[in-house]
Design an enzyme around this catalytic site. Sequence first.
Site, PDB file in Angstrom:
ATOM      1  N   ASP A 181      -2.638   9.711  -2.192  1.00 10.21           N
ATOM      2  CA  ASP A 181      -2.440   9.353  -3.593  1.00 10.21           C
ATOM      3  C   ASP A 181      -1.551   8.153  -3.871  1.00 10.21           C
ATOM      4  OD1 ASP A 181      -3.902  10.371  -5.509  1.00 10.21           O
ATOM      5  OD2 ASP A 181      -2.421  11.695  -6.361  1.00 10.21           O
ATOM      6  N   LYS A 188     -11.098  10.936  -3.196  1.00 10.20           N
ATOM      7  CA  LYS A 188     -10.342  10.317  -2.098  1.00 10.20           C
ATOM      8  C   LYS A 188      -9.649  11.384  -1.245  1.00 10.20           C
ATOM      9  CE  LYS A 188      -7.777   7.811  -4.894  1.00 10.20           C
ATOM     10  NZ  LYS A 188      -8.426   8.115  -6.156  1.00 10.20           N
ATOM     11  N   ARG A 242     -26.177  -4.653   1.757  1.00 10.83           N
ATOM     12  CA  ARG A 242     -27.241  -4.031   2.540  1.00 10.83           C
ATOM     13  C   ARG A 242     -27.261  -4.545   3.972  1.00 10.83           C
ATOM     14  NH1 ARG A 242     -30.808  -1.478  -1.097  1.00 10.83           N
ATOM     15  NH2 ARG A 242     -31.727  -0.656   0.805  1.00 10.83           N
TER      16      ARG A 242
END
Lengths: 84, 312
Positions: free
Chosen positions: B177, B159, B243
């Site tokens: 964080d 991240k 998708r």
Amino acid sequence: MVEKELTVQLETGLQARPAAKFVQEANRFSSDVFLEKDGKRVNAKSIMGVMSLAIGSNEVVKLQAEGPDEEQAMDSLVTLIESE
Amino acid sequence: MIKVRTKDLIERFDLELVAGKDGVHREIVTSDISRPGMEMAGYFTHYPKERLQLMGRTELLFLYDLKQKEIQDRMKKLCTDVTPGIVITRGLDVPHALVEAADHAGVPVMRSPYKTTRVISRLTNFLETKFAPSTALHGVLVDVYGVGVLITGKSGIGKSETALELVKRGHRLVADDNVEIRQEDYDTLIGNPPNLIEHLLEIRGLGIINVMTLFGAGAVRNYKRISMVVHLETWESDKQYDRLGLDETKMKIMDVHLPKATIPVRPGRNVSVIIEVAAMNFRLKRMGINTAEEFSNRLNSVIKDVDNKEIE
């Protein structure tokens, strides 16, 4: 899930170095570990999270672990926090 | 939860303290504001005494039609031991009886030079922000093309590294964080970093870096409305990923549902670029352009045409 309330015995509190050590220890386990102080809950595997709590000596924190190795994680982290 | 005291209002809005200065440390417990019109007329049965009271021209002018005795009586009832304060607007004169009652009970009387409606809306906004429900989440908040993107995922998934690359590409870091989130209104989430770790980013192998001193003031923001969530996870070959993009999955934070995209992470997939595109696509959708839906409609109409020809 295991949970424990404990008092920080580390003389300096969770300063940067001890905090990093704590986070590294937490990362050894696959369980999710959380640390809570004054109602603020952070991921114990995240150094910024743990340091943002600014945990001092003699403060009461809550440790929570959930996962396959929660008991071991709890034991080893409690030892770390409660050592002087 | 932080406590809001009458003193904070005086400081924030630069109000003039006219009477009852013993009570400036009183706590305000609700964001609701009362205009005691009915109470001026003598009806105190449902007096919301724990609220901040606001008196404008209407309430004050009404007082002048009353007898002195009635005024004193009602002012006394207005100043209870829990009332956090009384605000007089438009810089109007404070009735003598109110000053006496307020000094006696220790209820601060404050004066503002502005119009009543303006004062109400500013006070309400201020109090609502203070009383907004809040929480903290493990994740990174970045402003990408003006869209507040909350990046979540397990520890070590990348991240912070993704955030660093986004900053390098000209976007802004809000919090690393640990994101403090408060809910404003019923549909808005505002994220900010905890004070202690503002502008900081932790990169494994480098340690803690300061994004503002490294990349400049343009690379950070102090708070940002959160518009979407991008969840990073390790690629699992048997898991189904979206998708088409026809169905929007949601994630609930407090009472707000945010659109959420789950992005599988694998070597060779540039997550920052994917997040940039996700943010742009989010904006496009809000502007009314939904590519997945448009394509699906086109496909449907082609299928229909083929079917019709076969019947002919």
